[in-house]
Write a protein that holds these residues in place. Structure first.
Motif, mmCIF file in Angstrom:
data_model
loop_
_atom_site.group_PDB
_atom_site.id
_atom_site.type_symbol
_atom_site.label_atom_id
_atom_site.label_comp_id
_atom_site.label_asym_id
_atom_site.label_seq_id
_atom_site.Cartn_x
_atom_site.Cartn_y
_atom_site.Cartn_z
ATOM 1 N N VAL A 66 0.847 -1.191 0.000
ATOM 2 C CA VAL A 66 0.000 0.000 0.000
ATOM 3 C C VAL A 66 0.882 1.241 0.000
ATOM 4 O O VAL A 66 0.617 2.206 -0.714
ATOM 5 C CB VAL A 66 -0.949 -0.013 1.221
ATOM 6 N N ARG A 67 1.952 1.212 0.771
ATOM 7 C CA ARG A 67 2.888 2.345 0.833
ATOM 8 C C ARG A 67 3.424 2.687 -0.558
ATOM 9 O O ARG A 67 3.490 3.848 -0.958
ATOM 10 C CB ARG A 67 4.054 2.009 1.771
ATOM 11 N N GLU A 68 3.776 1.664 -1.328
ATOM 12 C CA GLU A 68 4.327 1.857 -2.676
ATOM 13 C C GLU A 68 3.276 2.405 -3.637
ATOM 14 O O GLU A 68 3.573 3.259 -4.462
ATOM 15 C CB GLU A 68 4.863 0.518 -3.169
ATOM 16 N N ILE A 69 2.037 1.935 -3.515
ATOM 17 C CA ILE A 69 0.957 2.465 -4.354
ATOM 18 C C ILE A 69 0.784 3.958 -4.092
ATOM 19 O O ILE A 69 0.729 4.765 -5.019
ATOM 20 C CB ILE A 69 -0.376 1.726 -4.093
ATOM 21 N N LEU A 70 0.709 4.330 -2.824
ATOM 22 C CA LEU A 70 0.531 5.743 -2.476
ATOM 23 C C LEU A 70 1.701 6.584 -2.982
ATOM 24 O O LEU A 70 1.506 7.685 -3.515
ATOM 25 C CB LEU A 70 0.366 5.901 -0.961
ATOM 26 N N LYS A 71 2.903 6.048 -2.854
ATOM 27 C CA LYS A 71 4.094 6.767 -3.313
ATOM 28 C C LYS A 71 4.050 6.986 -4.830
ATOM 29 O O LYS A 71 4.308 8.085 -5.319
ATOM 30 C CB LYS A 71 5.346 5.978 -2.916
ATOM 31 N N LYS A 72 3.696 5.939 -5.569
ATOM 32 C CA LYS A 72 3.662 6.040 -7.034
ATOM 33 C C LYS A 72 2.593 7.029 -7.517
ATOM 34 O O LYS A 72 2.738 7.642 -8.565
ATOM 35 C CB LYS A 72 3.433 4.662 -7.664
ATOM 36 N N LEU A 73 1.528 7.184 -6.740
ATOM 37 C CA LEU A 73 0.466 8.107 -7.117
ATOM 38 C C LEU A 73 0.622 9.481 -6.448
ATOM 39 O O LEU A 73 -0.252 10.338 -6.566
ATOM 40 C CB LEU A 73 -0.900 7.509 -6.771
ATOM 41 N N LEU B 121 0.474 10.317 -3.269
ATOM 42 C CA LEU B 121 -0.582 10.542 -2.293
ATOM 43 C C LEU B 121 -0.044 10.395 -0.882
ATOM 44 O O LEU B 121 0.780 9.524 -0.609
ATOM 45 C CB LEU B 121 -1.730 9.545 -2.513
ATOM 46 N N ASN B 122 -0.534 11.234 0.019
ATOM 47 C CA ASN B 122 -0.132 11.216 1.418
ATOM 48 C C ASN B 122 -0.978 10.194 2.180
ATOM 49 O O ASN B 122 -2.208 10.238 2.126
ATOM 50 C CB ASN B 122 -0.327 12.622 1.993
ATOM 51 N N GLU C 156 -1.639 9.983 5.238
ATOM 52 C CA GLU C 156 -2.464 10.570 6.294
ATOM 53 C C GLU C 156 -3.735 11.210 5.741
ATOM 54 O O GLU C 156 -4.648 11.529 6.494
ATOM 55 C CB GLU C 156 -1.652 11.594 7.078
ATOM 56 N N GLU C 157 -3.795 11.394 4.427
ATOM 57 C CA GLU C 157 -4.950 12.039 3.807
ATOM 58 C C GLU C 157 -5.811 11.073 2.997
ATOM 59 O O GLU C 157 -6.793 11.492 2.388
ATOM 60 C CB GLU C 157 -4.477 13.171 2.885
ATOM 61 N N HIS C 158 -5.429 9.792 2.993
ATOM 62 C CA HIS C 158 -6.146 8.821 2.164
ATOM 63 C C HIS C 158 -6.382 7.517 2.915
ATOM 64 O O HIS C 158 -5.567 7.106 3.732
ATOM 65 C CB HIS C 158 -5.355 8.538 0.884
ATOM 66 N N VAL C 159 -7.500 6.873 2.586
ATOM 67 C CA VAL C 159 -7.818 5.551 3.114
ATOM 68 C C VAL C 159 -7.778 4.587 1.933
ATOM 69 O O VAL C 159 -8.315 4.877 0.862
ATOM 70 C CB VAL C 159 -9.216 5.528 3.765
ATOM 71 N N VAL C 160 -7.105 3.457 2.140
ATOM 72 C CA VAL C 160 -6.971 2.462 1.077
ATOM 73 C C VAL C 160 -7.834 1.251 1.427
ATOM 74 O O VAL C 160 -7.676 0.653 2.492
ATOM 75 C CB VAL C 160 -5.489 2.049 0.900
ATOM 76 N N VAL C 161 -8.756 0.922 0.525
ATOM 77 C CA VAL C 161 -9.661 -0.210 0.729
ATOM 78 C C VAL C 161 -9.351 -1.261 -0.334
ATOM 79 O O VAL C 161 -9.383 -0.981 -1.531
ATOM 80 C CB VAL C 161 -11.134 0.238 0.634
#
Length: 66
Positions: free
Chosen positions: A22-29, A31-32, A34-39
């Motif tokens: 999940v960390r890598e997905i957020l990094k590639k996009l 996205l922070n 702390e500001e997003h929820v991943v489902v």
């Protein structure tokens, strides 16, 4: 079964060829976390969780009602 990780965010679709954290997905996009929820497949995933091929990911921006 699909051999990609499908990610949906704000009406846009993304695909990743391999299992990914999940960390890598957020990094590639850009996205922070702390500001997003991943489902993932109807379960909330934390940054350290791995998303495997065939899973569907939805990312939601968290807004404050403050």
């Amino acid at each position: 079964m699909d051999n990609t990780v499908k990610v949906s965010y704000e009406g846009k679709a993304y695909e990743f060829e391999n299992s990914i954290s999940v960390r890598e997905i957020l990094k590639k996009l850009n996205l922070n976390s702390e500001e997003h929820v991943v489902v993932v497949d109807d379960q909330i995933y934390t940054e350290d969780r791995i998303v495997k091929k065939g899973m569907k990911v939805n990312i939601f921006k968290v807004t404050s009602a403050g």
